[in-house]
Design a protein around this motif. Structure first.
Motif, mmCIF file in Angstrom:
data_model
loop_
_atom_site.group_PDB
_atom_site.id
_atom_site.type_symbol
_atom_site.label_atom_id
_atom_site.label_comp_id
_atom_site.label_asym_id
_atom_site.label_seq_id
_atom_site.Cartn_x
_atom_site.Cartn_y
_atom_site.Cartn_z
ATOM 1 N N MET A 1 1.449 21.954 -5.550
ATOM 2 C CA MET A 1 2.513 22.900 -5.903
ATOM 3 C C MET A 1 3.207 22.406 -7.157
ATOM 4 N N GLU A 2 3.367 23.263 -8.122
ATOM 5 C CA GLU A 2 4.054 22.887 -9.353
ATOM 6 C C GLU A 2 5.047 23.970 -9.691
ATOM 7 N N GLY A 3 6.315 23.720 -9.368
ATOM 8 C CA GLY A 3 7.354 24.669 -9.702
ATOM 9 C C GLY A 3 7.211 25.991 -8.979
ATOM 10 N N GLY A 4 6.600 25.994 -7.784
ATOM 11 C CA GLY A 4 6.446 27.231 -7.033
ATOM 12 C C GLY A 4 5.059 27.790 -7.213
ATOM 13 N N SER A 5 4.795 28.907 -6.543
ATOM 14 C CA SER A 5 3.471 29.496 -6.576
ATOM 15 C C SER A 5 3.572 30.990 -6.672
ATOM 16 N N GLY A 6 2.420 31.586 -6.974
ATOM 17 C CA GLY A 6 2.363 33.044 -7.101
ATOM 18 C C GLY A 6 1.862 33.656 -5.830
ATOM 19 N N SER A 7 0.540 33.869 -5.720
ATOM 20 C CA SER A 7 0.022 34.496 -4.524
ATOM 21 C C SER A 7 0.229 33.613 -3.316
ATOM 22 N N GLY A 8 0.196 32.268 -3.511
ATOM 23 C CA GLY A 8 0.429 31.382 -2.383
ATOM 24 C C GLY A 8 1.791 31.612 -1.784
ATOM 25 N N GLY A 9 2.843 31.584 -2.631
ATOM 26 C CA GLY A 9 4.193 31.788 -2.129
ATOM 27 C C GLY A 9 4.367 33.176 -1.578
ATOM 28 N N GLY A 10 3.776 34.167 -2.274
ATOM 29 C CA GLY A 10 3.933 35.543 -1.828
ATOM 30 C C GLY A 10 3.265 35.775 -0.503
ATOM 31 N N ALA A 207 -11.708 16.908 -12.429
ATOM 32 C CA ALA A 207 -10.970 15.787 -13.009
ATOM 33 C C ALA A 207 -9.467 16.043 -12.953
ATOM 34 N N PRO A 208 -8.646 14.980 -13.023
ATOM 35 C CA PRO A 208 -7.190 15.182 -13.055
ATOM 36 C C PRO A 208 -6.744 15.734 -14.401
ATOM 37 N N HIS A 209 -6.179 16.928 -14.405
ATOM 38 C CA HIS A 209 -5.745 17.584 -15.630
ATOM 39 C C HIS A 209 -4.221 17.702 -15.642
ATOM 40 N N GLY A 210 -3.626 17.580 -16.812
ATOM 41 C CA GLY A 210 -2.199 17.786 -16.947
ATOM 42 C C GLY A 210 -1.398 16.568 -16.547
ATOM 43 N N ASP A 211 -0.126 16.822 -16.209
ATOM 44 C CA ASP A 211 0.815 15.766 -15.854
ATOM 45 C C ASP A 211 0.315 15.024 -14.620
ATOM 46 N N THR A 212 0.230 13.710 -14.702
ATOM 47 C CA THR A 212 -0.337 12.933 -13.602
ATOM 48 C C THR A 212 0.491 13.011 -12.327
ATOM 49 N N GLN A 213 1.790 13.297 -12.430
ATOM 50 C CA GLN A 213 2.584 13.372 -11.198
ATOM 51 C C GLN A 213 2.127 14.524 -10.316
ATOM 52 N N TRP A 214 1.433 15.507 -10.909
ATOM 53 C CA TRP A 214 0.894 16.614 -10.134
ATOM 54 C C TRP A 214 -0.616 16.494 -9.958
ATOM 55 N N SER A 215 -1.303 16.034 -10.986
ATOM 56 C CA SER A 215 -2.766 16.141 -10.978
ATOM 57 C C SER A 215 -3.475 14.957 -10.336
ATOM 58 N N PRO A 273 -4.763 5.186 -6.259
ATOM 59 C CA PRO A 273 -3.368 5.634 -6.228
ATOM 60 C C PRO A 273 -3.271 7.124 -5.930
ATOM 61 N N VAL A 274 -2.156 7.536 -5.362
ATOM 62 C CA VAL A 274 -1.844 8.951 -5.184
ATOM 63 C C VAL A 274 -0.405 9.138 -5.627
ATOM 64 N N LEU A 275 -0.195 9.824 -6.720
ATOM 65 C CA LEU A 275 1.150 10.029 -7.244
ATOM 66 C C LEU A 275 1.781 11.295 -6.708
ATOM 67 N N HIS A 276 0.975 12.144 -6.099
ATOM 68 C CA HIS A 276 1.490 13.430 -5.638
ATOM 69 C C HIS A 276 2.058 13.291 -4.240
ATOM 70 N N ARG A 277 2.618 14.396 -3.734
ATOM 71 C CA ARG A 277 3.120 14.413 -2.364
ATOM 72 C C ARG A 277 2.011 14.045 -1.381
ATOM 73 N N SER A 278 2.404 13.472 -0.257
ATOM 74 C CA SER A 278 1.425 13.004 0.703
ATOM 75 C C SER A 278 0.675 14.171 1.314
ATOM 76 N N PRO A 279 -0.645 14.035 1.463
ATOM 77 C CA PRO A 279 -1.422 15.030 2.182
ATOM 78 C C PRO A 279 -1.235 14.857 3.675
ATOM 79 N N PRO A 280 -1.876 15.682 4.498
ATOM 80 C CA PRO A 280 -1.757 15.513 5.948
ATOM 81 C C PRO A 280 -2.213 14.131 6.397
ATOM 82 N N PRO A 281 -1.729 13.640 7.544
ATOM 83 C CA PRO A 281 -2.086 12.299 8.013
ATOM 84 C C PRO A 281 -3.585 12.098 8.122
ATOM 85 N N LEU A 282 -4.342 13.165 8.417
ATOM 86 C CA LEU A 282 -5.789 13.033 8.557
ATOM 87 C C LEU A 282 -6.425 12.460 7.296
ATOM 88 N N LEU A 283 -5.777 12.666 6.139
ATOM 89 C CA LEU A 283 -6.360 12.217 4.881
ATOM 90 C C LEU A 283 -5.679 10.994 4.311
#
Length: 285
Positions: A1-10, A207-215, A273-283
């Motif tokens: 998620m980066e600053g909200g979503s379109g169809s996902g949020g809707g 590949a990781p694209h864009g700002d690393t805190q998200w990608s 490393p994982v800089l993004h929010r934590s995924p589910p515990p399974l992962l």
């Protein structure tokens, strides 16, 4: 998620369920067939009706009414009519919350309409903005965000009787896994399985694209692949499980068998490393 979503949020917000009325009355939300029709709600497969619904949500979503919500069958229809018949100055008080079960029911159906329109058998899965763009370039490029937005698009698919909208996921994830095998080798020197990071598009570059805190999220592809397992939990379709889900999930597991590192003294395996929010515990190891 980066600053909200379109169809996902809707879609995620639109298929949220039912709402309780005032005074403890509970009003059910009509759940209908895949045409999106609802009693008193019109046909949401019609673009004009869907647009009218969106405008209505925008106008009155933050308004209120002093009218109590009725219980029973006439509650859903009556509350919406009460709001529509009141002068704007009466319904615009910011100190009270709107109680409009008819609006909530229509919002629910509008969320279903968004998913029906964005993801059909033979098409691509629903992306971040759906199929709508105000101009030649959609926000966030209209791509696929695997760090929760793709998953959010389909959260309500089975529980709202839209199972066929998930059909594009299997072939799409298979192509992502195929491309992700090259990413695993190029970025991690791992020749088993596949990996994809925060964002991908139709060209499936994992590949990781864009700002690393998200990608920089090597678990995001596997997280998205769990949607195929969720399909099986609802459908119990062993054929689809063997054809679509298991090869993709197996590839994700093979990658992490090589990628996980042991942490002493706990002797647990971790992803780094994982800089993004934590995924589910399974992962998470």
């Amino acid at each position: 998620m980066e600053g909200g979503s379109g169809s996902g949020g809707g879609t995620g917000g639109g298929t949220g369920g039912s709402s309780g009325g005032g005074g403890g009355a509970r009003v059910g939300v009509p759940i209908t067939d895949v045409t999106g029709t609802a009693e008193g709600g019109g046909d949401l497969t019609c673009p004009a009706m869907a647009w009218e619904t969106a405008l209505r949500i925008s106008r009155v979503g933050q308004q209120c009414t002093d009218e109590p919500v009725s219980s029973g069958a006439e509650g859903a229809a009556g509350a919406g009519a009460a709001v529509a018949s009141k002068p704007a100055e009466t319904t615009a008080s910011p100190s009270k919350r709107l109680h409009d079960p008819a609006l909530i029911a229509q919002w629910f159906q509008f969320g279903r309409y968004l998913l029906i329109s964005s993801s059909r058998p033979g098409s691509q899965p629903a992306n971040l903005q759906g199929i709508w763009a105000d101009g030649p370039r959609a926000p966030w490029n209209g791509d696929y965000h695997l760090n929760i937005n793709l998953q959010m698009c389909y959260w309500g698919a089975f529980s709202t009787n839209l199972a066929e909208t998930t059909d594009p996921l299997g072939p799409w994830m298979a192509k992502l896994a195929e491309a992700g095998a090259a990413t695993a080798k190029e970025y991690y020197d791992i020749d088993k399985g596949w990996v994809a990071h925060g964002f991908v598009d139709l060209w499936m570059d994992g590949a990781p694209h864009g700002d690393t805190q998200w990608s920089l999220c090597p678990t995001c592809g596997a997280w998205a692949a769990l949607s195929l397992h969720e399909q099986y939990l609802y459908t119990r379709d062993l054929g689809a499980l063997a054809r679509d889900a298991l090869p993709v999930l197996r590839g994700a597991v093979l990658f992490f068998e090589e990628y996980l590192v042991e942490a002493t003294p706990e002797l647990m395996q971790h992803v780094a490393p994982v800089l993004h929010r934590s995924p589910p515990p399974l992962l998470s190891g």
